[in-house]
Design a protein around this motif. Structure first.
Motif, PDB file in Angstrom:
ATOM      1  N   SER A 200       0.831  -1.198   0.000  1.00  0.00           N
ATOM      2  CA  SER A 200       0.000   0.000   0.000  1.00  0.00           C
ATOM      3  C   SER A 200       0.868   1.251   0.000  1.00  0.00           C
ATOM      4  CB  SER A 200      -0.920   0.029   1.237  1.00  0.00           C
ATOM      5  OG  SER A 200      -0.155   0.186   2.421  1.00  0.00           O
ATOM      6  N   THR A 201       0.282   2.363  -0.471  1.00  0.00           N
ATOM      7  CA  THR A 201       0.956   3.661  -0.449  1.00  0.00           C
ATOM      8  C   THR A 201      -0.045   4.730  -0.020  1.00  0.00           C
ATOM      9  OG1 THR A 201       0.422   4.229  -2.746  1.00  0.00           O
ATOM     10  CG2 THR A 201       2.443   2.960  -2.367  1.00  0.00           C
ATOM     11  N   THR A 202       0.424   5.717   0.716  1.00  0.00           N
ATOM     12  CA  THR A 202      -0.402   6.866   1.065  1.00  0.00           C
ATOM     13  C   THR A 202       0.443   8.123   0.994  1.00  0.00           C
ATOM     14  OG1 THR A 202       0.083   6.635   3.434  1.00  0.00           O
ATOM     15  CG2 THR A 202      -1.900   5.546   2.604  1.00  0.00           C
ATOM     16  N   ALA A 203      -0.201   9.244   0.728  1.00  0.00           N
ATOM     17  CA  ALA A 203       0.480  10.538   0.706  1.00  0.00           C
ATOM     18  C   ALA A 203      -0.510  11.599   1.150  1.00  0.00           C
ATOM     19  CB  ALA A 203       1.018  10.859  -0.692  1.00  0.00           C
ATOM     20  N   SER A 204      -0.059  12.544   1.969  1.00  0.00           N
ATOM     21  CA  SER A 204      -0.930  13.631   2.410  1.00  0.00           C
ATOM     22  C   SER A 204      -0.097  14.882   2.645  1.00  0.00           C
ATOM     23  CB  SER A 204      -1.678  13.254   3.700  1.00  0.00           C
ATOM     24  OG  SER A 204      -0.767  13.039   4.759  1.00  0.00           O
ATOM     25  N   ALA A 205      -0.703  16.032   2.395  1.00  0.00           N
ATOM     26  CA  ALA A 205      -0.047  17.319   2.594  1.00  0.00           C
ATOM     27  C   ALA A 205      -1.091  18.328   3.014  1.00  0.00           C
ATOM     28  CB  ALA A 205       0.655  17.772   1.316  1.00  0.00           C
ATOM     29  N   THR A 206      -0.832  19.068   4.068  1.00  0.00           N
ATOM     30  CA  THR A 206      -1.793  20.043   4.574  1.00  0.00           C
ATOM     31  C   THR A 206      -1.087  21.344   4.894  1.00  0.00           C
ATOM     32  OG1 THR A 206      -1.497  19.270   6.848  1.00  0.00           O
ATOM     33  CG2 THR A 206      -3.252  18.246   5.565  1.00  0.00           C
ATOM     34  N   THR A 207      -1.827  22.436   4.830  1.00  0.00           N
ATOM     35  CA  THR A 207      -1.317  23.743   5.226  1.00  0.00           C
ATOM     36  C   THR A 207      -2.368  24.422   6.088  1.00  0.00           C
ATOM     37  OG1 THR A 207      -2.212  24.797   3.239  1.00  0.00           O
ATOM     38  CG2 THR A 207       0.075  24.039   3.153  1.00  0.00           C
ATOM     39  N   ALA A 208      -1.920  25.327   6.938  1.00  0.00           N
ATOM     40  CA  ALA A 208      -2.822  26.100   7.790  1.00  0.00           C
ATOM     41  C   ALA A 208      -2.373  27.550   7.760  1.00  0.00           C
ATOM     42  CB  ALA A 208      -2.793  25.572   9.224  1.00  0.00           C
ATOM     43  N   ILE A 209      -3.240  28.428   7.368  1.00  0.00           N
ATOM     44  CA  ILE A 209      -2.939  29.854   7.346  1.00  0.00           C
ATOM     45  C   ILE A 209      -3.801  30.521   8.402  1.00  0.00           C
ATOM     46  CG2 ILE A 209      -2.808  31.929   5.941  1.00  0.00           C
ATOM     47  CD1 ILE A 209      -0.964  29.710   5.040  1.00  0.00           C
ATOM     48  N   GLU A 210      -3.242  30.685   9.575  1.00  0.00           N
ATOM     49  CA  GLU A 210      -3.945  31.346  10.664  1.00  0.00           C
ATOM     50  C   GLU A 210      -3.066  32.513  11.114  1.00  0.00           C
ATOM     51  OE1 GLU A 210      -4.645  28.231  13.447  1.00  0.00           O
ATOM     52  OE2 GLU A 210      -6.050  27.178  12.157  1.00  0.00           O
ATOM     53  N   GLN A 211      -2.816  32.616  12.417  1.00  0.00           N
ATOM     54  CA  GLN A 211      -1.913  33.666  12.871  1.00  0.00           C
ATOM     55  C   GLN A 211      -0.511  33.405  12.341  1.00  0.00           C
ATOM     56  OE1 GLN A 211      -1.671  34.089  17.099  1.00  0.00           O
ATOM     57  NE2 GLN A 211      -0.241  35.800  17.018  1.00  0.00           N
ATOM     58  N   ASN A 212      -0.132  32.137  12.340  1.00  0.00           N
ATOM     59  CA  ASN A 212       1.148  31.726  11.770  1.00  0.00           C
ATOM     60  C   ASN A 212       0.875  30.721  10.658  1.00  0.00           C
ATOM     61  OD1 ASN A 212       2.510  33.222  13.755  1.00  0.00           O
ATOM     62  ND2 ASN A 212       2.402  31.496  15.184  1.00  0.00           N
ATOM     63  N   ALA A 213       1.766  30.684   9.666  1.00  0.00           N
ATOM     64  CA  ALA A 213       1.619  29.730   8.575  1.00  0.00           C
ATOM     65  C   ALA A 213       2.307  28.424   8.954  1.00  0.00           C
ATOM     66  CB  ALA A 213       2.228  30.300   7.293  1.00  0.00           C
ATOM     67  N   GLY A 214       1.692  27.295   8.617  1.00  0.00           N
ATOM     68  CA  GLY A 214       2.281  26.002   8.907  1.00  0.00           C
ATOM     69  C   GLY A 214       1.928  24.995   7.838  1.00  0.00           C
ATOM     70  N   ALA A 215       2.749  23.973   7.688  1.00  0.00           N
ATOM     71  CA  ALA A 215       2.504  22.928   6.693  1.00  0.00           C
ATOM     72  C   ALA A 215       3.117  21.629   7.176  1.00  0.00           C
ATOM     73  CB  ALA A 215       3.110  23.314   5.341  1.00  0.00           C
ATOM     74  N   LYS A 216       2.517  20.513   6.765  1.00  0.00           N
ATOM     75  CA  LYS A 216       3.093  19.210   7.056  1.00  0.00           C
ATOM     76  C   LYS A 216       2.823  18.271   5.890  1.00  0.00           C
ATOM     77  CE  LYS A 216      -0.884  17.521   9.760  1.00  0.00           C
ATOM     78  NZ  LYS A 216      -1.292  16.952  11.063  1.00  0.00           N
ATOM     79  N   ALA A 217       3.735  17.341   5.688  1.00  0.00           N
ATOM     80  CA  ALA A 217       3.620  16.356   4.611  1.00  0.00           C
ATOM     81  C   ALA A 217       3.990  14.987   5.161  1.00  0.00           C
ATOM     82  CB  ALA A 217       4.534  16.723   3.447  1.00  0.00           C
ATOM     83  N   GLU A 218       3.311  13.958   4.671  1.00  0.00           N
ATOM     84  CA  GLU A 218       3.605  12.589   5.112  1.00  0.00           C
ATOM     85  C   GLU A 218       3.352  11.619   3.974  1.00  0.00           C
ATOM     86  OE1 GLU A 218       2.051   9.237   8.347  1.00  0.00           O
ATOM     87  OE2 GLU A 218       1.677  11.374   8.692  1.00  0.00           O
ATOM     88  N   SER A 219       4.246  10.668   3.817  1.00  0.00           N
ATOM     89  CA  SER A 219       4.035   9.580   2.864  1.00  0.00           C
ATOM     90  C   SER A 219       4.400   8.266   3.537  1.00  0.00           C
ATOM     91  CB  SER A 219       4.867   9.789   1.593  1.00  0.00           C
ATOM     92  OG  SER A 219       6.252   9.706   1.869  1.00  0.00           O
ATOM     93  N   ASP A 220       3.677   7.206   3.178  1.00  0.00           N
ATOM     94  CA  ASP A 220       3.892   5.887   3.782  1.00  0.00           C
ATOM     95  C   ASP A 220       3.876   4.816   2.698  1.00  0.00           C
ATOM     96  OD1 ASP A 220       3.468   6.387   6.918  1.00  0.00           O
ATOM     97  OD2 ASP A 220       1.977   7.567   5.822  1.00  0.00           O
ATOM     98  N   VAL A 221       4.740   3.829   2.870  1.00  0.00           N
ATOM     99  CA  VAL A 221       4.772   2.659   1.992  1.00  0.00           C
ATOM    100  C   VAL A 221       4.875   1.433   2.890  1.00  0.00           C
ATOM    101  CG1 VAL A 221       5.826   1.594  -0.034  1.00  0.00           C
ATOM    102  CG2 VAL A 221       6.141   4.043   0.384  1.00  0.00           C
ATOM    103  N   THR A 222       4.078   0.397   2.643  1.00  0.00           N
ATOM    104  CA  THR A 222       4.142  -0.816   3.464  1.00  0.00           C
ATOM    105  C   THR A 222       4.394  -2.038   2.593  1.00  0.00           C
ATOM    106  OG1 THR A 222       1.755  -1.259   3.309  1.00  0.00           O
ATOM    107  CG2 THR A 222       2.496   0.188   5.082  1.00  0.00           C
ATOM    108  N   GLY A 223       4.955  -3.060   3.220  1.00  0.00           N
ATOM    109  CA  GLY A 223       5.166  -4.343   2.551  1.00  0.00           C
ATOM    110  C   GLY A 223       6.000  -4.247   1.293  1.00  0.00           C
ATOM    111  N   VAL A 224       7.218  -3.694   1.405  1.00  0.00           N
ATOM    112  CA  VAL A 224       8.046  -3.425   0.233  1.00  0.00           C
ATOM    113  C   VAL A 224       8.962  -4.601  -0.080  1.00  0.00           C
ATOM    114  CG1 VAL A 224       9.793  -1.890  -0.747  1.00  0.00           C
ATOM    115  CG2 VAL A 224       7.997  -0.961   0.740  1.00  0.00           C
ATOM    116  N   SER A 225       9.050  -4.949  -1.370  1.00  0.00           N
ATOM    117  CA  SER A 225      10.022  -5.923  -1.867  1.00  0.00           C
ATOM    118  C   SER A 225      10.711  -5.308  -3.083  1.00  0.00           C
ATOM    119  CB  SER A 225       9.339  -7.245  -2.250  1.00  0.00           C
ATOM    120  OG  SER A 225      10.270  -8.136  -2.829  1.00  0.00           O
ATOM    121  N   LEU A 226      12.043  -5.237  -3.054  1.00  0.00           N
ATOM    122  CA  LEU A 226      12.824  -4.645  -4.134  1.00  0.00           C
ATOM    123  C   LEU A 226      13.709  -5.689  -4.787  1.00  0.00           C
ATOM    124  CD1 LEU A 226      13.932  -1.374  -2.291  1.00  0.00           C
ATOM    125  CD2 LEU A 226      12.304  -1.519  -4.170  1.00  0.00           C
ATOM    126  N   LEU A 227      13.769  -5.626  -6.127  1.00  0.00           N
ATOM    127  CA  LEU A 227      14.677  -6.474  -6.913  1.00  0.00           C
ATOM    128  C   LEU A 227      14.497  -7.946  -6.580  1.00  0.00           C
ATOM    129  CD1 LEU A 227      17.845  -4.210  -6.647  1.00  0.00           C
ATOM    130  CD2 LEU A 227      16.084  -4.215  -8.419  1.00  0.00           C
TER     131      LEU A 227
END
Length: 494
Positions: free
Chosen positions: A79-106
């Motif tokens: 599975s994969t997920t991605a999220s990004a949020t911002t907040a413009i209030e008294q101060n500006a803020g942002a956060k980003a997160e991505s997740d990957v599960t059960g990975v097999s490479l090569l």
């Protein structure tokens, strides 16, 4: 040790490839971008999972099984997920997160249970800052063998880097800026392998955030008056008599209101040997300067580990302000022979040796990692600060970014420790360290260990028979005030 790079905004934007070249928005405010998987093959278009960039798009993206190519011979993920949020209030803020599960490479050469990339940024009274707290790779295996570390050589065909971070604090004149990105897994092929040509790259877990303050409004000069300008008096200086409350020692300091801001200098520390302040596996990122409501900006770094993990003196020196306050929880200070000072906060307990005026040696156990004070509800960690003697005249705001020092001392935590009993990292699904105040406050054995010496710690870990009776949780008494009321301003040092 995480690899931390200072990147220009252009290089940070290139992490998403030409298809995402615009990256987070520039200018005042905050922005974030998250991407779970990116595969780069020379001469071909990049293959990626769905990315999320805010602004303009703040809707999280979640996907099921991911395979490349269709047979999954190069990469599969549950599975994969991605999220990004911002907040413009008294101060500006942002956060980003991505997740990957059960990975097999090569074809299973490399497997990973989970990859998480997290980044945050914001602006406030002191400027702009951010961090990568919570980024991690779970159960990385190469050819079936559990693998740790942040750079792995893969035979003669490639390299694998974990926790690659980039930070850029450039901004237009008059503004303050922060841009940070993290790629939790970066696989690069230096030779043809597994059906991919040399020069191919696979990235798992990418998160980027940026924040920038608005430049100050232009100043205007009044010209309608002919009266002479008032005279000014040079600031006066005061010299307190030693430590005041929960503060570093204050040398002559000018009076008058000033706007605190993170210092960008790193004076050399020359008192002797220095060691990493935590024994055992840890993770940390450069969070110095990040916005904090109670202290205007983050005066140190948070070193994450496990509850009860031993904390050691980073230098030969003297302990002071050993006790508790509402922000730092159980906390203490160390002053080395040259007068440089170091702050430890959120301890679950002190070693029995830790007391005001006690002399310690670099590597000596002085306490145990926890989450006391305002760290309740967070993962166990040590809040660590560096206050060079040359900047003590600035008071608490004379702190400097501890990251370069921690990186230089990193080797100390990797020393071999051939002991069979005592503290050890928790095993997933197994028992963890006791909660603060239960067993740790009653333990005497580990606190007698003198430095990072295997023999000393092994002897100390031999628990005497009298410790078999149950231990009753006790509360630490509040620290005695050293005089003055400046501590109320400075005790918020976590």
């Amino acid at each position: 040790m995480r690899r931390t790079l200072l990147l220009t905004p252009l290089l940070a934007l290139l992490a998403l490839g030409s298809a995402e070249a615009e990256g987070p928005a520039t200018g005042p405010g905050a922005s974030a971008t998250a991407l779970a998987i990116r595969i780069v093959v020379p001469g071909q278009s990049d293959v990626t999972s769905q990315s999320v960039r805010s602004p303009p798009n703040g809707v999280p993206a979640a996907g099921g099984r991911f395979a490349y190519p269709d047979d999954g011979s190069v990469l599969t993920a549950q599975s994969t997920t991605a999220s990004a949020t911002t907040a413009i209030e008294q101060n500006a803020g942002a956060k980003a997160e991505s997740d990957v599960t059960g990975v097999s490479l090569l074809g299973g050469t490399i497997t990973i249970d989970a990859v998480t990339a997290r980044a945050s940024a914001g602006t406030g009274y002191s400027g702009a800052g951010g961090n990568f707290l919570g980024s991690q790779v779970v159960n990385l295996r190469v050819t079936g063998v559990p693998t740790t570390g942040h750079h792995v050589q893969l035979g003669d065909w490639g390299t694998l880097d974990v926790g690659v971070q980039g930070i850029d604090r450039s901004a237009p004149a008059g503004a303050r800026g922060y841009r940070g990105d993290v790629t939790e897994v970066d696989l690069r092929l230096t030779a043809d392998h597994g059906g991919l040509p040399a020069g191919s790259e696979i990235q798992l877990g990418f998160a980027e955030t940026a924040a920038q303050t608005a430049p100050p409004p232009p100043t205007t000069t009044a010209t309608t008056t002919t009266e002479p300008a008032p005279t000014t008096t040079a600031p006066t200086a005061t010299v307190p008599e030693g430590p005041v409350g929960d503060s570093p020692r204050l040398w002559p300091k000018t009076t008058g209101k000033a706007t605190p801001s993170p210092l960008q200098v790193h004076p050399k520390l020359t008192a002797g040997r220095y060691v990493f302040p935590v024994y055992g596996p840890t993770s940390y990122g450069d969070t110095f300067g990040a916005v904090r409501a109670d202290t205007t900006f983050h005066h140190g770094d948070d070193v994450f580990g496990q509850l009860g993990q031993p904390l050691v003196a980073c230098a030969d020196g003297t302990l002071f302000s050993v006790g508790w306050n509402k922000v730092g929880g159980n906390r203490l200070w160390i002053r080395d022979a040259e007068g440089n000072e170091f702050y430890y906060a959120h301890l679950s307990a002190f070693s029995t040796f830790a007391s005001n005026g006690a002399h310690v040696r670099a590597g000596q156990v002085i306490g145990f990692m926890g989450r006391t004070g305002d760290a309740e509800g967070t993962p166990a960690h040590l809040h660590f600060e560096v206050h060079p003697v040359s900047l003590l005249y600035l008071g608490y705001d004379g702190a400097v970014d501890p990251t370069p020092y921690l990186e230089a001392w990193q080797h100390a935590r990797d020393l071999p420790f051939p002991i069979a009993a005592g503290w050890a990292p928790a095993v997933p699904g197994g028992a963890t360290a006791p909660e603060p105040g239960a067993m740790l406050l009653g333990m005497r054995d580990i606190s007698s260990a003198e430095g990072l010496d295997p023999g000393s710690l092994r002897r100390a870990l031999r628990a005497p028979a009298r410790l078999v009776q149950p231990l009753v949780p006790t509360a630490l008494p509040p620290a005695k005030k050293a005089g003055g009321d400046l501590g109320s301003q400075l005790e918020a040092g976590a």
